[in-house]
Design an enzyme around this catalytic site. Structure first.
Site, short mmCIF file in Angstrom:
data_model
loop_
_atom_site.label_atom_id
_atom_site.label_comp_id
_atom_site.label_asym_id
_atom_site.label_seq_id
_atom_site.Cartn_x
_atom_site.Cartn_y
_atom_site.Cartn_z
CG PHE A 1 -34.80 45.15 -14.23
CD1 PHE A 1 -35.36 45.91 -15.24
CD2 PHE A 1 -34.33 43.88 -14.52
CE1 PHE A 1 -35.46 45.40 -16.53
CE2 PHE A 1 -34.43 43.36 -15.81
CZ PHE A 1 -35.00 44.13 -16.82
CG LEU A 2 -29.87 46.92 -9.60
CD1 LEU A 2 -28.37 47.06 -9.36
CD2 LEU A 2 -30.44 45.76 -8.78
NE ARG A 3 -37.39 49.21 -6.66
CZ ARG A 3 -38.18 48.79 -5.68
NH1 ARG A 3 -39.28 49.45 -5.39
NH2 ARG A 3 -37.89 47.72 -4.98
CD GLU A 4 -29.89 56.57 -7.76
OE1 GLU A 4 -29.60 56.91 -8.90
OE2 GLU A 4 -29.80 57.32 -6.77
CG LEU B 1 -51.07 54.16 -13.01
CD1 LEU B 1 -52.23 53.18 -13.06
CD2 LEU B 1 -51.17 55.15 -14.17
CE LYS B 2 -49.32 59.81 -4.31
NZ LYS B 2 -49.26 61.26 -4.40
CB CYS C 1 -32.94 55.06 -14.91
SG CYS C 1 -31.51 54.19 -14.30
NE ARG D 1 -26.86 60.47 -11.16
CZ ARG D 1 -26.45 59.22 -11.33
NH1 ARG D 1 -25.80 58.89 -12.44
NH2 ARG D 1 -26.67 58.30 -10.42
C1 UDX Z 1 -35.51 53.10 -12.06
C2 UDX Z 1 -36.29 51.80 -12.22
O1 UDX Z 1 -37.34 51.72 -11.28
C3 UDX Z 1 -35.36 50.61 -12.11
O2 UDX Z 1 -36.08 49.41 -12.31
C4 UDX Z 1 -34.32 50.80 -13.20
O3 UDX Z 1 -33.55 49.74 -13.44
C5 UDX Z 1 -33.52 52.06 -12.90
O4 UDX Z 1 -34.44 53.15 -12.96
P1 UDX Z 1 -34.73 54.65 -10.05
O5 UDX Z 1 -34.30 55.63 -11.08
O6 UDX Z 1 -33.88 54.38 -8.89
O7 UDX Z 1 -35.02 53.21 -10.73
O8 UDX Z 1 -36.09 55.20 -9.50
P2 UDX Z 1 -37.61 54.89 -9.25
O9 UDX Z 1 -37.79 54.62 -7.83
O10 UDX Z 1 -38.20 53.92 -10.20
O11 UDX Z 1 -38.15 56.33 -9.59
C6 UDX Z 1 -37.91 56.95 -10.84
C7 UDX Z 1 -38.66 58.26 -10.93
O12 UDX Z 1 -40.05 58.05 -10.82
C8 UDX Z 1 -38.32 59.23 -9.79
O13 UDX Z 1 -38.26 60.56 -10.27
C9 UDX Z 1 -39.44 59.08 -8.84
O14 UDX Z 1 -39.66 60.24 -8.06
C10 UDX Z 1 -40.56 58.85 -9.81
N1 UDX Z 1 -41.60 58.17 -9.13
C11 UDX Z 1 -41.37 56.94 -8.62
C12 UDX Z 1 -42.79 58.82 -8.93
O15 UDX Z 1 -43.00 59.95 -9.39
N2 UDX Z 1 -43.75 58.18 -8.25
C13 UDX Z 1 -43.54 56.96 -7.71
O16 UDX Z 1 -44.43 56.48 -7.06
C14 UDX Z 1 -42.33 56.30 -7.92
#
Ligand code: UDX
Length: 451
Positions: A156-159, A267-268, A277, A344
């Site tokens: 569950f790693l966020r970039e 929720l935005k 992902c 990506r």
């Molecule tokens: C995600 C999951 O959060 C992580 O737990 C999982 O294991 C891998 O996929 P990541 O892809 O790094 O991580 O990104 P995240 O920060 O969750 O954002 C995903 C997408 O949602 C992005 O396009 C981001 O811009 C969008 N997002 C995120 C929003 O539109 N609003 C937000 O507030 C947060």
């Protein structure tokens, strides 16, 4: 413990380096010689805050190294983590690399009687670990599951905060073939203090998809509400969600203080979700549901709303300009979110492509995408600039597509002065506090604006 990590992509590398940091002896295996060489020289082949330092320390202290040979990597390893990619090919999850890794591991298992736990970290659809992976391991090793261990352990790693997410996890999910497999993997995670979910292999696989599909659904839900807001006078999606967020079930009051969970950030309303992902996982889950004979209209809708964001942003640009053909449009931000160089499935690039398709001349600036950067995701015809002001000069409209903090602090007066008749489309609703100069047309998401 000795741990072998197969695949040094994003997940494998962060996992390997962090496990070395907490005291394990980690060997990573990859087929790319340049990546193996970089790791062994203490250099991270990917950009991720904090990774360089722990990788360098792990290599220097002899806890972490990389190899091209699976045999060498698995030498003495109690745990073998499979962290290879699961790309989407023609809409379906492509398990080729997982199968190849399992076959290679199986061949190595055949040569020794030691008990090792093969653990799938890659995101795979339910049934893959006890199906394709187990079968490949059993066929190539000549041994039965139980003689080797088998687990599924999603990440569950966020970039951008992957190291922090790994070192301070909110939960660890261990899907296990049997108790012995799960106990061995749990031992690897003993340095971490967080809830550990011990469950079946298929539950573990589905937990990952469900978690990401939920977050993606929340984003599309917010964008759906934004579209309704834009059809009404006197309504603003951010005000609507401020009222929604204050429900105590979403933002509890603890010790008299309001807690704002990170979940609310999803929720935005905005330009939509992207990255490596969410788009891939929602699509794979929809396909999987279809294969199970289960209709998935909700997942269809999540994807449809997300797809429509690019054309919606282009509409917001086009309306005040009376068409996009030949118009100069500056896009600020290209990465799929701030604090990453990853392009990506970026919603910003989807918007760029849509604007180009409509005949606009598109120029862009992103702090991580300097002019000259070559990347297969960058559309041809997009001109890159070294700073925001050069990108917006003489543009008829500017689109904020990725909310890098430097854009919030831009001198918007100077930006507007550099444009003949400024139109600002705020794809992230990040600029609402800016005092716009007279004559500028500011168009956020989820609020009707007259043109
Ligand atoms: C995600 C999951 O959060 C992580 O737990 C999982 O294991 C891998 O996929 P990541 O892809 O790094 O991580 O990104 P995240 O920060 O969750 O954002 C995903 C997408 O949602 C992005 O396009 C981001 O811009 C969008 N997002 C995120 C929003 O539109 N609003 C937000 O507030 C947060």
């Amino acid at each position: 413990m000795r741990v072998c990590v197969v695949g040094t992509g994003y997940v494998g590398l962060v996992t390997g380096a962090c496990l070395a940091k907490v005291g394990h002896q980690v060997q990573c295996v990859d087929v790319r010689p340049e990546v193996v060489e970089a790791i062994n020289a203490g250099r991270s082949p990917i950009v991720e805050p904090g990774l360089d330092d722990i990788l360098k320390a792990g290599v220097a202290e002899g806890h972490f190294r990389a190899s091209l040979s699976l045999q060498e990597g698995m030498e003495g390893a109690e745990i073998v983590l499979v962290a290879v990619g699961t790309p989407t090919t023609k809409g379906d999850i492509d398990l080729r690399y997982v199968r190849e890794a399992a076959e290679g591991i199986g061949r190595t298992l055949a040569g020794s009687s030691a008990y090792r736990v093969v653990t799938v970290k890659s995101t795979v659809v339910p049934g893959t670990t006890d199906g394709l992976v187990r079968t490949s391991l059993e066929t190539t090793s000549g041994r039965k599951a139980g003689q080797f261990g088998l687990c599924m352990n999603p990440e569950f790693l966020r970039e951008g905060c992957a190291v922090e997410d790994f070192l301070e996890p909110d939960r660890i999910v261990i899907g296990q073939w049997d108790e012995r497999s799960g106990d061995t993997l749990a031992k690897m995670y003993s340095p971490f203090s967080c809830p550990v979910v011990r469950t079946g292999l298929r539950n573990a696989e589905l937990i990952k998809y469900t978690a990401n599909a939920l977050l993606a659904s929340m984003i599309s839900f917010s964008n759906q509400i934004a579209m309704i807001c834009e059809s009404l006078d006197g309504v603003d999606v951010d005000e609507v969600f401020t009222g929604v967020h204050l429900d105590r079930r979403l933002s509890p009051v603890v010790d008299g203080r309001r807690v704002h969970p990170g979940l609310l950030a999803y929720l935005k309303a905005g330009a939509g979700y992207g990255g490596s992902c969410f788009p891939k996982d929602v699509l794979a889950l929809r396909q999987f549901a279809q294969e199970c004979g289960v209709p998935a209209p909700l997942l269809e809708a999540v994807m449809a709303v997300n797809r429509s964001r690019a054309s919606h942003l282009a509409d917001l640009v086009e309306e005040p300009l009376g068409g996009a053909e030949g118009k100069k449009v500056a896009v600020l931000g290209l990465t799929f979110k701030p604090f990453t160089d990853d392009l990506r499935e970026s919603p910003a690039l989807a918007a760029v492509e849509e604007l180009l398709r409509r005949g606009a001349v598109v120029r862009a600036y992103d702090p991580e995408v300097p002019p000259g950067r070559t990347d297969p995701h960058l559309p041809s015809g997009l001109e890159l600039f070294p700073n925001a002001i050069d990108a917006v000069r003489e543009a008829q409209a500017v689109v904020l597509a990725t909310a890098w903090p430097e854009f919030l602090g831009l001198d918007w007066g100077a930006v507007c002065a550099a444009m003949p008749r400024p139109v600002i489309v705020d794809g992230r609703n990040a600029l609402k506090e800016v005092q716009w100069p007279h004559g500028a047309l500011y168009r956020p998401i989820g609020r009707r604006t007259e043109v």
